[in-house]
Scaffold this active site. Structure first.
Site, PDB file in Angstrom:
ATOM      1  N   ASP A  33      -1.196  -2.127  -0.336  1.00 35.87           N
ATOM      2  CA  ASP A  33       0.003  -1.354  -0.692  1.00 35.87           C
ATOM      3  C   ASP A  33       0.527  -0.809   0.506  1.00 35.87           C
ATOM      4  O   ASP A  33      -0.217  -0.483   1.588  1.00 35.87           O
ATOM      5  CB  ASP A  33      -0.627  -0.422  -1.531  1.00 35.87           C
ATOM      6  CG  ASP A  33       0.696   0.413  -2.271  1.00 35.87           C
ATOM      7  OD1 ASP A  33       0.836   0.568  -3.556  1.00 35.87           O
ATOM      8  OD2 ASP A  33       1.220   1.380  -1.418  1.00 35.87           O
ATOM      9  N   HIS A 104       2.795  -5.302 -11.423  1.00 38.61           N
ATOM     10  CA  HIS A 104       1.759  -5.464 -10.522  1.00 38.61           C
ATOM     11  C   HIS A 104       0.725  -4.541 -11.044  1.00 38.61           C
ATOM     12  O   HIS A 104       0.653  -3.763 -11.745  1.00 38.61           O
ATOM     13  CB  HIS A 104       2.335  -5.077  -9.318  1.00 38.61           C
ATOM     14  CG  HIS A 104       2.860  -3.581  -9.338  1.00 38.61           C
ATOM     15  ND1 HIS A 104       4.238  -3.461  -9.793  1.00 38.61           N
ATOM     16  CD2 HIS A 104       2.704  -2.242  -9.152  1.00 38.61           C
ATOM     17  CE1 HIS A 104       4.813  -2.016  -9.832  1.00 38.61           C
ATOM     18  NE2 HIS A 104       3.385  -1.408  -9.415  1.00 38.61           N
ATOM     19  N   HIS A 106      -2.515  -2.213  -9.471  1.00 38.16           N
ATOM     20  CA  HIS A 106      -3.105  -1.498  -8.475  1.00 38.16           C
ATOM     21  C   HIS A 106      -4.633  -1.895  -8.263  1.00 38.16           C
ATOM     22  O   HIS A 106      -5.329  -1.606  -9.374  1.00 38.16           O
ATOM     23  CB  HIS A 106      -2.668  -0.306  -8.424  1.00 38.16           C
ATOM     24  CG  HIS A 106      -1.208  -0.030  -8.183  1.00 38.16           C
ATOM     25  ND1 HIS A 106      -0.719   0.718  -7.374  1.00 38.16           N
ATOM     26  CD2 HIS A 106      -0.373  -0.038  -9.314  1.00 38.16           C
ATOM     27  CE1 HIS A 106       0.571   1.156  -7.520  1.00 38.16           C
ATOM     28  NE2 HIS A 106       0.849   0.616  -8.785  1.00 38.16           N
TER      29      HIS A 106
HETATM   30  P1  AMP Z   1       4.204   1.525  -9.007  1.00 40.24           P
HETATM   31  O1  AMP Z   1       4.624   3.051  -9.271  1.00 40.24           O
HETATM   32  O2  AMP Z   1       3.152   1.199  -9.880  1.00 40.24           O
HETATM   33  O3  AMP Z   1       5.745   0.596  -9.558  1.00 40.24           O
HETATM   34  O4  AMP Z   1       3.764   1.141  -7.636  1.00 40.24           O
HETATM   35  C1  AMP Z   1       4.728   0.655  -6.593  1.00 40.24           C
HETATM   36  C2  AMP Z   1       3.924   0.489  -5.343  1.00 40.24           C
HETATM   37  O5  AMP Z   1       4.545  -0.330  -4.470  1.00 40.24           O
HETATM   38  C3  AMP Z   1       3.753   1.856  -4.783  1.00 40.24           C
HETATM   39  O6  AMP Z   1       2.288   2.188  -4.696  1.00 40.24           O
HETATM   40  C4  AMP Z   1       4.171   1.634  -3.413  1.00 40.24           C
HETATM   41  O7  AMP Z   1       3.475   2.256  -2.258  1.00 40.24           O
HETATM   42  C5  AMP Z   1       4.229   0.226  -3.355  1.00 40.24           C
HETATM   43  N1  AMP Z   1       5.115  -0.396  -2.408  1.00 40.24           N
HETATM   44  C6  AMP Z   1       6.457  -0.007  -2.282  1.00 40.24           C
HETATM   45  N2  AMP Z   1       7.071  -0.938  -1.432  1.00 40.24           N
HETATM   46  C7  AMP Z   1       6.029  -1.683  -0.771  1.00 40.24           C
HETATM   47  C8  AMP Z   1       5.970  -2.651   0.166  1.00 40.24           C
HETATM   48  N3  AMP Z   1       7.194  -3.118   0.626  1.00 40.24           N
HETATM   49  N4  AMP Z   1       4.980  -3.186   0.644  1.00 40.24           N
HETATM   50  C9  AMP Z   1       3.814  -2.839  -0.285  1.00 40.24           C
HETATM   51  N5  AMP Z   1       3.655  -1.823  -1.066  1.00 40.24           N
HETATM   52  C10 AMP Z   1       4.822  -1.474  -1.365  1.00 40.24           C
END
Ligand code: AMP
Length: 121
Positions: A33, A104, A106
């Site tokens: 992340d 996705h 986590h």
């Molecule tokens: P969600 O709120 O479950 O949709 O989680 C989205 C996640 O994507 C968050 O934890 C962000 O920090 C992560 N995120 C956003 N952009 C990127 C990126 N370019 N590379 C890696 N993680 C990302």
């Protein structure tokens, strides 16, 4: 709502945006992340265009389900999460706080994470 091809994870999958890759197979990609919320914070995504966990489980092929599960197990092993444990989360939609509309999971760990969820008014 239809799948947004411009979402950041779709762009990562197309190679338009870099990621810190942890694991990849035919059906899934795992990477760190960008804004970690724990010492270890990995994301595992299917390569196919599913918006959320519901769409994934409703429509994924056996190969996609297997490949995605294998990716999760590999990430747990590669990041050494199994011994002390970890948290696996998926957010869906508005109330779930989903920010990126590509399914996705986590995987969080590396320290005690406390109680699961604090819901604030
Ligand atoms: P969600 O709120 O479950 O949709 O989680 C989205 C996640 O994507 C968050 O934890 C962000 O920090 C992560 N995120 C956003 N952009 C990127 C990126 N370019 N590379 C890696 N993680 C990302």
């Amino acid at each position: 709502m239809s799948y947004d091809e411009g979402n950041i994870f779709a762009r990562i999958l197309r190679g338009e945006v870099p990621c810190k890759k942890i694991f990849e197979n035919k059906e899934a990609l795992a990477f760190h992340d960008a804004y970690p919320q724990a010492p270890v914070h990995a994301l595992v995504i299917p390569k196919a265009a599913y918006q959320n966990v519901y769409e994934f489980y409703q429509n994924a092929t056996p190969e996609q389900l297997k490949g995605f599960s294998e990716a999760i197990v590999n990430v747990i092993d590669l990041l050494g999460l199994k011994e002390y444990g970890y948290r696996m989360i998926t957010n869906h939609g508005l109330y779930g706080g989903q920010e990126v509309p590509h399914f996705h999971v986590h995987l969080l760990g590396g320290k005690p994470l406390g109680r699961m969820v604090t819901v604030r008014d």
